[in-house]
Design a protein around this motif. Structure first.
Motif, PDB file in Angstrom:
ATOM      1  N   LYS A 148      29.743  70.238  70.946  1.00 62.46           N
ATOM      2  CA  LYS A 148      29.347  68.944  70.614  1.00 62.46           C
ATOM      3  C   LYS A 148      27.966  68.947  69.796  1.00 62.46           C
ATOM      4  CE  LYS A 148      30.983  66.398  74.414  1.00 62.46           C
ATOM      5  NZ  LYS A 148      30.481  65.381  75.557  1.00 62.46           N
ATOM      6  N   ALA A 149      27.032  69.774  70.280  1.00 66.56           N
ATOM      7  CA  ALA A 149      25.835  69.955  69.425  1.00 66.56           C
ATOM      8  C   ALA A 149      26.008  70.721  68.080  1.00 66.56           C
ATOM      9  CB  ALA A 149      24.998  71.241  70.273  1.00 66.56           C
ATOM     10  N   LEU A 150      26.865  71.491  67.811  1.00 66.31           N
ATOM     11  CA  LEU A 150      27.314  72.198  66.690  1.00 66.31           C
ATOM     12  C   LEU A 150      27.880  71.261  65.728  1.00 66.31           C
ATOM     13  CD1 LEU A 150      28.259  75.739  67.853  1.00 66.31           C
ATOM     14  CD2 LEU A 150      26.367  75.157  66.559  1.00 66.31           C
ATOM     15  N   GLU A 151      28.797  70.281  66.189  1.00 68.08           N
ATOM     16  CA  GLU A 151      29.462  69.243  65.568  1.00 68.08           C
ATOM     17  C   GLU A 151      28.304  68.305  64.849  1.00 68.08           C
ATOM     18  OE1 GLU A 151      32.207  66.847  63.540  1.00 68.08           O
ATOM     19  OE2 GLU A 151      32.242  68.605  64.535  1.00 68.08           O
ATOM     20  N   ASN A 152      27.496  68.077  65.924  1.00 67.46           N
ATOM     21  CA  ASN A 152      26.275  66.940  65.381  1.00 67.46           C
ATOM     22  C   ASN A 152      25.323  67.631  64.247  1.00 67.46           C
ATOM     23  OD1 ASN A 152      27.077  65.206  67.374  1.00 67.46           O
ATOM     24  ND2 ASN A 152      25.654  65.838  68.874  1.00 67.46           N
ATOM     25  N   LYS A 153      25.281  69.082  64.280  1.00 69.85           N
ATOM     26  CA  LYS A 153      24.471  69.736  63.259  1.00 69.85           C
ATOM     27  C   LYS A 153      25.089  70.484  62.208  1.00 69.85           C
ATOM     28  CE  LYS A 153      20.082  69.796  64.629  1.00 69.85           C
ATOM     29  NZ  LYS A 153      19.042  69.576  63.889  1.00 69.85           N
ATOM     30  N   LYS A 154      26.324  70.252  62.023  1.00 63.05           N
ATOM     31  CA  LYS A 154      27.450  70.722  61.301  1.00 63.05           C
ATOM     32  C   LYS A 154      27.100  70.598  59.533  1.00 63.05           C
ATOM     33  CE  LYS A 154      31.089  67.386  60.735  1.00 63.05           C
ATOM     34  NZ  LYS A 154      32.442  67.041  60.751  1.00 63.05           N
ATOM     35  N   SER A 155      26.385  69.638  59.291  1.00 63.77           N
ATOM     36  CA  SER A 155      26.006  69.695  57.856  1.00 63.77           C
ATOM     37  C   SER A 155      24.845  70.422  57.365  1.00 63.77           C
ATOM     38  CB  SER A 155      25.581  68.182  57.505  1.00 63.77           C
ATOM     39  OG  SER A 155      24.325  67.755  58.157  1.00 63.77           O
ATOM     40  N   SER A 156      24.152  71.160  58.423  1.00 66.03           N
ATOM     41  CA  SER A 156      22.927  71.663  58.235  1.00 66.03           C
ATOM     42  C   SER A 156      22.798  73.215  58.787  1.00 66.03           C
ATOM     43  CB  SER A 156      21.673  70.919  58.441  1.00 66.03           C
ATOM     44  OG  SER A 156      21.736  70.633  59.864  1.00 66.03           O
ATOM     45  N   PHE A 157      23.872  73.502  59.740  1.00 69.35           N
ATOM     46  CA  PHE A 157      23.669  74.523  60.356  1.00 69.35           C
ATOM     47  C   PHE A 157      25.258  75.042  60.616  1.00 69.35           C
ATOM     48  CE2 PHE A 157      23.204  77.207  64.338  1.00 69.35           C
ATOM     49  CZ  PHE A 157      21.971  77.761  64.100  1.00 69.35           C
ATOM     50  N   GLY A 158      25.398  76.505  60.639  1.00 67.70           N
ATOM     51  CA  GLY A 158      26.609  76.978  60.788  1.00 67.70           C
ATOM     52  C   GLY A 158      26.773  77.834  62.020  1.00 67.70           C
ATOM     53  N   ALA A 159      27.803  78.260  62.729  1.00 67.80           N
ATOM     54  CA  ALA A 159      27.720  79.337  63.855  1.00 67.80           C
ATOM     55  C   ALA A 159      28.943  79.753  63.953  1.00 67.80           C
ATOM     56  CB  ALA A 159      27.297  78.509  65.318  1.00 67.80           C
ATOM     57  N   GLU A 160      29.176  81.041  64.564  1.00 68.79           N
ATOM     58  CA  GLU A 160      30.350  81.603  65.164  1.00 68.79           C
ATOM     59  C   GLU A 160      30.040  81.887  66.748  1.00 68.79           C
ATOM     60  OE1 GLU A 160      30.227  85.018  62.396  1.00 68.79           O
ATOM     61  OE2 GLU A 160      29.271  86.346  63.624  1.00 68.79           O
ATOM     62  N   LEU A 161      31.255  81.828  67.438  1.00 66.76           N
ATOM     63  CA  LEU A 161      31.286  81.808  68.775  1.00 66.76           C
ATOM     64  C   LEU A 161      31.685  82.992  69.612  1.00 66.76           C
ATOM     65  CD1 LEU A 161      32.347  77.978  69.247  1.00 66.76           C
ATOM     66  CD2 LEU A 161      30.073  78.827  69.086  1.00 66.76           C
ATOM     67  N   VAL A 162      30.640  83.407  70.690  1.00 70.71           N
ATOM     68  CA  VAL A 162      31.157  84.493  71.489  1.00 70.71           C
ATOM     69  C   VAL A 162      31.629  83.840  73.049  1.00 70.71           C
ATOM     70  CG1 VAL A 162      30.674  86.798  72.302  1.00 70.71           C
ATOM     71  CG2 VAL A 162      29.923  85.851  70.129  1.00 70.71           C
ATOM     72  N   ALA A 163      32.745  84.227  73.451  1.00 70.72           N
ATOM     73  CA  ALA A 163      33.075  83.895  74.813  1.00 70.72           C
ATOM     74  C   ALA A 163      32.748  84.955  75.861  1.00 70.72           C
ATOM     75  CB  ALA A 163      34.611  83.810  75.013  1.00 70.72           C
ATOM     76  N   PHE A 164      31.517  84.528  76.505  1.00 69.95           N
ATOM     77  CA  PHE A 164      30.653  85.490  77.238  1.00 69.95           C
ATOM     78  C   PHE A 164      30.951  85.442  78.501  1.00 69.95           C
ATOM     79  CE2 PHE A 164      26.117  86.748  78.421  1.00 69.95           C
ATOM     80  CZ  PHE A 164      26.537  88.020  78.971  1.00 69.95           C
TER      81      PHE A 164
END
Length: 405
Positions: A148-164
Motif C-alpha cells: 500500500k505504501a509503495l502504491e501510494n508512492k509509485k509515481s516518485s519511488f520504485g522498489a524490489e521486494l525480498v520475502a524475508f
C-alpha cells in the motif's frame, strides 16, 4: 506510462578528468540542458540556455541514488525517539522481541513506511530493495501494508521486494508461508543465518534455492554469522549458483560479516569464487568490530551493493537514510581520498552508475537513459562524496520527486 516532458537547463555535467602532470587533480565540467520525455532522457545539449524550463542553477547532475538493503516494513521512523536496548544481544533475542511488538507496529506500518520513503527521497534516493517480514506473527500483513505504501508512492519511488523469514524458516515454522510468498509478485527469496537459527546450512538453503528456481526469483539472504558457519554458508550458496547458472547475477548475501574476519589470502580466494559465480554482496558498511573487505571485492569484480538497513528501529538507529553518506563512509574507512578514488566511491550510492568511466570518458547520461537524476550542490562527484553535499532535486522516471532549487 509517463508522457510528460521536462526540461532542466543550466545543469552541470562531468566531462572528464583534469591532470597536473600525470596525476588526476580535478574533474572538468560544463553546463548542459537536459530534455526528458516519456521518462527517458530525450536530448542533451551543451551550453547555457535561456529557453523555458527548470533552472538547474549550475548544480551538479548525478544518477539518482538506490538503497539496496532496507526494511521499510518495520521502521519506527515517525514514532517518538527510541534507542535500542542492551538487554537484547542475540538474533534470537530480537526474534522474541519482534513477536511481542509486531502486532502493534502493523497498525501504522503503511504510514510509517511512507514517511521513511519520503526521508530517503529527501536524500536523493529513488529506488530501494526492501525486505519484508514473512513469519507466523506477521503473516502476509507486513507485505500487504508495504505494498500500500509503495502504491501510494509509485509515481516518485520504485522498489524490489525480498520475502524475508526474519524469525527463521524452521525455528518458527515459516516454511509454508515462505512457499506461498514465493508465488506472489515479489523479486527475491530471503533467508536468515541458517546454521545458528535453523540448525542447518543445507536444509534452509536448499529450500531457498529451490523456491527461487521454481518461481523465477532472485536470492538475498541475511548472514550475520561471523565464524566458520558464515563462510560455509557463502560457499554453499556459491556452489548452488554454479550448479544452477540461471541464478548467476541474481544471488546476493547481505551483511556477510564472516568475510571481515578472514586472512588476506582467504579473502582473495573467496572473492574470486564470488566473482566467478556472480554472487553479490550487500553491505551496510559496518565498522563496529567488523571492517568488510570491500577493496578486495571491488578488485575481483564482485558486485557490491549497499543500503542503510535500519534507519530507526529496534535493531539499530544509526542509518541516516543518505546513500551519499554511505559512499562517504566507504571513502573514509578505506582511505579513498584522491580526486579519482573519491569519484569511484559514488558507485556505492548509485548502484554502480558513474558519470565518468575509469579512463575519464563521459558515460552518463546518454540519450535514451532512464531519467533518474539528482541535482547536488557540488562541483563534481568527488566533492559530493567527500562533503556529503546537499541534494537539491530528485527526478524519478522523468517526474520531479523533490524540489528545493
Amino acid at each position: 506510462m509517463n508522457n510528460e516532458k521536462l526540461v532542466i537547463k543550466n545543469v552541470r555535467l562531468e566531462t572528464g578528468f583534469g591532470y597536473t602532470g600525470d596525476e588526476i587533480t580535478h574533474t572538468t565540467t560544463d553546463l548542459f540542458t537536459i530534455t526528458i520525455l516519456n521518462g527517458r532522457i530525450d536530448s542533451i545539449e551543451r551550453g547555457q540556455s535561456p529557453a523555458a524550463g527548470v533552472d538547474g542553477k549550475g548544480y551538479l547532475l548525478l544518477p539518482a541514488f538506490s538503497d539496496m538493503h532496507i526494511h521499510l516494513d518495520k521502521t519506527l521512523y515517525g514514532l517518538p525517539w527510541q534507542a535500542t536496548s542492551g538487554k537484547r544481544r542475540t538474533v534470537k533475542d530480537m526474534i522474541a522481541y519482534e513477536q511481542q511488538i509486531i502486532p502493534e507496529l502493523l497498525k501504522t506500518s503503511t504510514d510509517r513506511a511512507m514517511q521513511l520513503i519520503s526521508l530517503l527521497q529527501s536524500y536523493g534516493t529513488h529506488y530501494a530493495r526492501t525486505h519484508f517480514n514473512i513469519d507466523p506473527t506477521s503473516g502476509f500483513d507486513s507485505l500487504r501494508h508495504l505494498e500500500k505504501a509503495l502504491e501510494n508512492k509509485k509515481s516518485s519511488f520504485g522498489a524490489e521486494l525480498v520475502a524475508f523469514p526474519q524469525h527463521g524458516i524452521y525455528y518458527t515454522k515459516t516454511e509454508d508461508l515462505l512457499k506461498e510468498a514465493a508465488k506472489m509478485d515479489i523479486d527475491f527469496i530471503g533467508g536468515l543465518d541458517p546454521y545458528s537459527i535453523d540448525g542447518s546450512i543445507e536444509k534452509p538453503m536448499d529450500l531457498i534455492v529451490q523456491l527461487a528456481l521454481d518461481n523465477n526469483k532472485g536470492i538475498d539472504i541475511h548472514l550475520h554469522e561471523a565464524g566458520e558457519s558464515g563462510i560455509r554458508t557463502i560457499e554453499y550458496l556459491v556452489d548452488k549458483v554454479n550448479e544452477n547458472p540461471v541464478l548467476k547475477g541474481k544471488a546476493f548475501v547481505s551483511h556477510s560479516f564472516a568475510l571481515g574476519h578472514l586472512s588476506p589470502s582467504a579473502t582473495e580466494a573467496i572473492a574470486e569464487k564470488l566473482a566467478a559465480a556472480k554472487v553479490g554482496i550487500v553491505s551496510s558498511i559496518p565498522f563496529r568490530g567488523t571492517i568488510m573487505p570491500l577493496p578486495t571485492l571491488f578488485k575481483h569484480g564482485v558486485e557490491v551493493l549497499a543500503g542503510n538497513d535500519n534507519v530507526q528501529d529496534h535493531w539499530s538507529t544509526f542509518g541516516s537514510g543518505s546513500m551519499l553518506q554511505k559512499a562517504n563512509l566507504v571513502a573514509q574507512l578505506y582511505g579513498y581520498a584522491t580526486e579519482y578514488d573519491l569519484s569511484r566511491c559514488l558507485k556505492i550510492a548509485t548502484r554502480g552508475i558513474l558519470p565518468l568511466d575509469d579512463e575519464g570518458k563521459q558515460q552518463w547520461p546518454k540519450e535514451g537513459d532512464a531519467a533518474n537524476l539528482v541535482l547536488v550542490d557540488a562541483g563534481c562527484s568527488a566533492e559530493a562524496v567527500s562533503r556529503i553535499s546537499p541534494v537539491k532535486s530528485l527526478v524519478h522516471e522523468g517526474r520531479v520527486a523533490k524540489v528545493s532549487i
